[in-house]
Design a protein around this motif. Structure first.
Motif, mmCIF file in Angstrom:
data_model
loop_
_atom_site.group_PDB
_atom_site.id
_atom_site.type_symbol
_atom_site.label_atom_id
_atom_site.label_comp_id
_atom_site.label_asym_id
_atom_site.label_seq_id
_atom_site.Cartn_x
_atom_site.Cartn_y
_atom_site.Cartn_z
ATOM 1 N N VAL A 142 54.174 49.532 35.979
ATOM 2 C CA VAL A 142 54.760 48.889 37.159
ATOM 3 C C VAL A 142 53.632 48.417 38.072
ATOM 4 C CG1 VAL A 142 56.222 49.277 39.179
ATOM 5 C CG2 VAL A 142 56.783 50.391 36.993
ATOM 6 N N ASP A 143 53.635 47.127 38.405
ATOM 7 C CA ASP A 143 52.538 46.622 39.243
ATOM 8 C C ASP A 143 52.942 45.314 39.909
ATOM 9 O OD1 ASP A 143 49.298 47.577 39.000
ATOM 10 O OD2 ASP A 143 49.683 45.660 39.994
ATOM 11 N N LEU A 144 52.265 45.043 41.021
ATOM 12 C CA LEU A 144 52.372 43.757 41.720
ATOM 13 C C LEU A 144 51.817 42.646 40.843
ATOM 14 C CD1 LEU A 144 53.201 43.193 44.674
ATOM 15 C CD2 LEU A 144 50.824 43.616 45.348
ATOM 16 N N GLY A 177 35.407 55.907 39.643
ATOM 17 C CA GLY A 177 34.908 54.566 39.329
ATOM 18 C C GLY A 177 36.015 53.669 38.788
ATOM 19 N N THR A 178 36.612 52.866 39.672
ATOM 20 C CA THR A 178 37.639 51.889 39.277
ATOM 21 C C THR A 178 37.330 50.588 40.016
ATOM 22 O OG1 THR A 178 39.116 52.352 41.126
ATOM 23 C CG2 THR A 178 39.411 53.721 39.165
ATOM 24 N N ASP A 179 38.181 49.566 39.812
ATOM 25 C CA ASP A 179 37.973 48.305 40.541
ATOM 26 C C ASP A 179 37.979 48.537 42.047
ATOM 27 O OD1 ASP A 179 37.657 46.711 38.361
ATOM 28 O OD2 ASP A 179 39.782 46.229 38.179
ATOM 29 N N ALA A 203 43.010 54.362 58.494
ATOM 30 C CA ALA A 203 44.382 54.139 58.012
ATOM 31 C C ALA A 203 44.575 54.783 56.641
ATOM 32 C CB ALA A 203 44.689 52.648 57.938
ATOM 33 N N TYR A 204 43.575 54.600 55.778
ATOM 34 C CA TYR A 204 43.646 55.182 54.430
ATOM 35 C C TYR A 204 43.739 56.701 54.520
ATOM 36 C CZ TYR A 204 42.402 56.040 49.505
ATOM 37 O OH TYR A 204 42.403 56.445 48.189
ATOM 38 N N ASN A 205 42.866 57.300 55.319
ATOM 39 C CA ASN A 205 42.852 58.765 55.416
ATOM 40 C C ASN A 205 44.198 59.282 55.933
ATOM 41 O OD1 ASN A 205 40.208 58.417 54.681
ATOM 42 N ND2 ASN A 205 39.358 58.853 56.697
#
Ligand code: NAD
Length: 258
Positions: free
Chosen positions: A41-43, A197-199, A162-164
């Motif tokens: 499932v993805d945009l 380690g990802t995009d 915001a992420y945290n």
């Protein structure tokens, strides 16, 4: 049967959000390797289709791609319906789609704040509830959310309030749903990865220069690999973790230990 056989997911059906690439692609692959049929499932539907074909080819399982913006309640409901009708049920899911925007708090716009909260927290709420509703009325299930070590520490040097905040919200949402559904057969857990380690990390021009600094702070001196999150997710999705609910499992090479 032995413990390893019991960890298998043969006959189970599930979906992974944000699965076109990165951590979600890895866990979707692991679920299929363990015997499950899986929806990617993805945009990004084009990438999701490529990933689904790749995993199907590698594992021989039924793997479908579904286009869905996890922040849209109607699209999320349609996605659950498609999973159930095309795969034949829903036993587990990994709600993992997320983004990060770095900006000093005093310069962060409300639009930036809202975008992060909307995908990382509201999106997890929508997918958890939609999956949970189905599972509650169809014999139970297991929901895995992706939080982050950022739920527990404030990352430095990059500013990402915001992420945290969104990831701290995911941890408490996970625990709240786990308690509400504990006697109803639906388990809810989350994983809190360290730097992986990802995009998201390796393709961001603002983050690449920081990797050496992160590694200098990391007890293991390196980023994690997305593959290093696979086994814990297979465990959480399956039937050897039936007393594990409301857990937030940190997988960070001891980054948050001091
Ligand atoms: P990624 O950027 O490589 O992949 C994220 C995927 O989510 C992409 O395929 C993207 O298209 C999809 N996506 C984004 N918004 C979406 C939406 N609204 N609806 C559906 N799909 C959407 O990221 P990743 O590194 O694989 O991260 C996956 C999760 O893990 C995120 O929640 C992230 O916050 C979390 N995480 C990552 C790290 C890390 O260091 N990479 C560490 C801790 C937690």
């Amino acid at each position: 049967m032995g413990i390893i056989e019991n960890m298998r997911l043969d006959g189970k059906k599930g979906f992974v959000t944000g699965a076109a690439r990165g951590i979600g692609k890895c866990t979707a692959t692991a679920f299929a390797e363990a015997g499950a049929d899986v929806a990617i499932v993805d945009l990004d539907f084009a990438e999701a289709q490529k990933t689904a074909a790749e995993i199907a080819e590698k594992t021989g399982r039924k793997v479908i791609a579904i286009s869905c913006d996890c922040t849209d309640p109607d699209q999320v409901d349609a996605m659950i319906n498609q999973v159930v009708s095309e795969l034949g049920g829903l036993h587990f899911c990994h709600n993992n789609a997320g983004i990060c925007i770095n900006a000093p708090a005093e310069e962060m716009t409300y639009a930036q704040w809202s975008k992060v909260i909307n995908i990382n927290l509201n999106g997890i709420f929508l997918t958890d509830i939609a999956a949970g509703k189905y599972m509650l009325s169809h014999g139970g299930g297991s929901i895995i959310n992706t939080a982050s070590m950022s739920a527990h520490i404030v990352n430095v040097p990059q500013p990402q309030c915001a992420y945290n905040a969104s990831k701290a919200g995911v941890v408490q949402l996970t625990k709240s749903l786990a308690v509400e559904w504990a006697k109803k057969g639906v388990r809810v857990n989350c994983i809190s990865p360290g730097y992986i380690g990802t995009d998201l990390t390796l393709s961001s021009p603002t983050l690449i220069p920081l990797i050496e600094q992160w590694n200098a702070m990391a007890p293991m001196g390196r980023l994690g690999k997305p593959e290093e999150l696979e086994s814990i997710c297979v465990y959480l999705a399956g039937d050897t973790s039936t007393f594990t609910t409301g857990s937030d499992i940190t997988v960070d090479g001891a980054f948050t230990c001091f």
